[in-house]
Scaffold this active site. Structure first.
Site, PDB file in Angstrom:
ATOM      1  N   SER A  66       0.843  -1.198   0.000  1.00 41.12           N
ATOM      2  CA  SER A  66       0.000   0.000   0.000  1.00 41.12           C
ATOM      3  C   SER A  66       0.878   1.247   0.000  1.00 41.12           C
ATOM      4  O   SER A  66       0.468   2.299  -0.501  1.00 41.12           O
ATOM      5  CB  SER A  66      -0.922   0.005   1.220  1.00 41.12           C
ATOM      6  OG  SER A  66      -0.198   0.178   2.418  1.00 41.12           O
ATOM      7  N   ASP A  85       8.728  -2.348  -5.725  1.00 47.09           N
ATOM      8  CA  ASP A  85       7.301  -2.098  -5.513  1.00 47.09           C
ATOM      9  C   ASP A  85       6.804  -0.940  -6.374  1.00 47.09           C
ATOM     10  O   ASP A  85       5.728  -1.006  -6.973  1.00 47.09           O
ATOM     11  CB  ASP A  85       7.025  -1.784  -4.039  1.00 47.09           C
ATOM     12  CG  ASP A  85       7.401  -2.933  -3.123  1.00 47.09           C
ATOM     13  OD1 ASP A  85       7.785  -3.998  -3.633  1.00 47.09           O
ATOM     14  OD2 ASP A  85       7.317  -2.760  -1.893  1.00 47.09           O
TER      15      ASP A  85
END
Ligand code: ADP
Ligand code: MG
Length: 385
Positions: A130, A175
């Protein structure tokens, strides 16, 4: 995934005028290539369908403001003060991107202030990044509103710098690259040495397969220390073998490594060297034989993390074993280890069955109930409106 209902209205209520645009960026999961990034190696993550959205508008004040439906506090920083900025709590992931763009030399002297409201469906702290979804969503928003014209790798670097410099987490660039470069039904092959990327077709739908993340919900207290000691072992192994990074070794070098390294360091090195080879094998196998043929590689990756790198835990081993008993094609620990999640590739028809079996097996052993999520390889960061 469509813009969450209420985001535009929420922005209008908060800032008193509607947003001029909505941007979003996804979370990610890693298909294969674990603990290879800091060894300058290869990783094969994919963007997932859960996303983080930014509704935004230029405000003409010289101040960037961020609010989030996931957080009670609103934060702001004046663009002129980015040099001395200190970031509280979650704001480092969002305002930290503005700081990172400034710190990496982009001229923001004429950049107008921006109001942002963030909403997200990516679960926080579940290993689906996230944090990178938030950084990447803010990065594409500011790139457009400030007309910076930066390419996606420059935005990924800004997200990574925010996480390293404004938050203080020593993470790599995987990421952010997955979140920015992802494509529907594709994984992203990232070479951490050259930072080159390649979209790799997964063809899951055509093969009737699905990907699941099984979140054990456990995180072991020694996870940070374990990560640091694995990095040290890799550096030690590379030094002893006379190469800058373990990436520079191949499977053919392992006999020499076994002869000169202590047993533990050798097994750490063997994991990284064989894992890089498995990433390439996976890419080739996907192209030649499709996703149904990569199960052995996923299982070999898991065994290597369990036995050589020693970063798995009983909860994750059980999830992998149960997934295989439930008819999965392959499964493995994904993420840093010492708890966290497994990823499983399985026939879409088996998703329900596997979820029930994984829950029952965990309960039998007295483990926490895992959270099981379907993850659909999806498009990376974009402007939605
Ligand atoms: P992960 O990236 O695996 O989800 P991290 O600990 O790296 O876990 O990042 C989670 C943190 O990122 C949260 O604790 C919060 O500070 C921040 N964050 C993530 N998403 C949001 C969001 N939608 N709004 C505000 N903060 C967020
Ligand atoms: Mg994170």
């Amino acid at each position: 995934m469509t813009i969450p209902p209420g985001l535009v209205e929420g922005f209008t209520t908060l800032y008193g005028t509607p947003p001029t645009g909505v941007w979003s960026a996804p979370g990610r999961a890693n298909l294969i290539g674990e603990h290879t990034d800091y060894n300058n190696g290869l990783v094969l993550p994919f963007a997932i369908d859960d996303r983080t959205w930014c509704a935004a508008r230029v405000n003409g004040t010289g101040v960037v403001s961020v609010a989030s439906t996931a957080q009670p506090t609103r934060h702001a920083v004046a663009i002129a003060d980015l040099d001395q900025a200190r970031f509280e709590g979650w704001s480092g992931y969002a305002l930290g991107v503005a700081w990172a763009l400034h710190a990496s030399g982009h001229d923001l002297s004429r950049a107008p202030g921006v109001d942002i409201l963030i909403d997200s469906t990516v679960p926080l702290g579940a290993g689906l990044s996230s944090s990178a979804a938030l950084e990447s969503a803010v990065a594409v928003t500011l790139n457009d509103l400030w007309e910076l014209g930066l390419d996606r790798m420059a935005l990924a670097k800004a997200g990574q710098l925010a996480e390293n410099g404004a938050i203080g987490a020593p993470t790599g660039i995987m990421d952010q690259v997955a979140s920015l470069f992802g494509q529907a039904d594709h994984a992203v092959l990232l070479d951490c040495a050259s930072l080159s990327t390649r979209a790799v077709p997964l063809s899951l739908e055509r093969s009737g397969l699905a990907l699941l993340v099984i979140d054990s919900t456990v995180k072991h207290a020694h996870a940070d220390g374990g990560y640091a000691s694995r990095r040290e072992a890799c550096e030690k192994g590379a030094r002893a073998m006379g190469v800058p990074f373990l990436r520079d070794l191949t499977v053919a070098d392992l006999a020499k490594a076994e002869a000169i390294l202590d047993d533990e360091t050798f097994r750490r090195v063997r994991h990284v060297v064989t894992e890089n080879a498995r990433v390439l094998d996976t890419v080739e196998t996907l192209a030649s034989s499709g996703p149904e043929a990569i199960g052995e590689l996923l299982l070999a990756s898991h065994a290597s993390m369990r036995d050589d790198f020693e970063i798995s835990v009983p909860e994750i081993d059980l999830a992998v074993e149960t997934a295989m008993e439930a008819g999965a094609v392959g499964a493995r620990l994904t993420g840093g280890g010492f708890g966290g999640s497994a990823v499983a590739l399985l026939p879409a028809t088996q998703v329900h069955n596997l979820t029930e079996l994984v829950h029952a097996a965990a309960s039998d052993r007295g483990f926490a109930t895992p959270a099981v999520l379907i993850v659909t390889p999806s498009e990376g960061a974009r402007r939605d409106q």
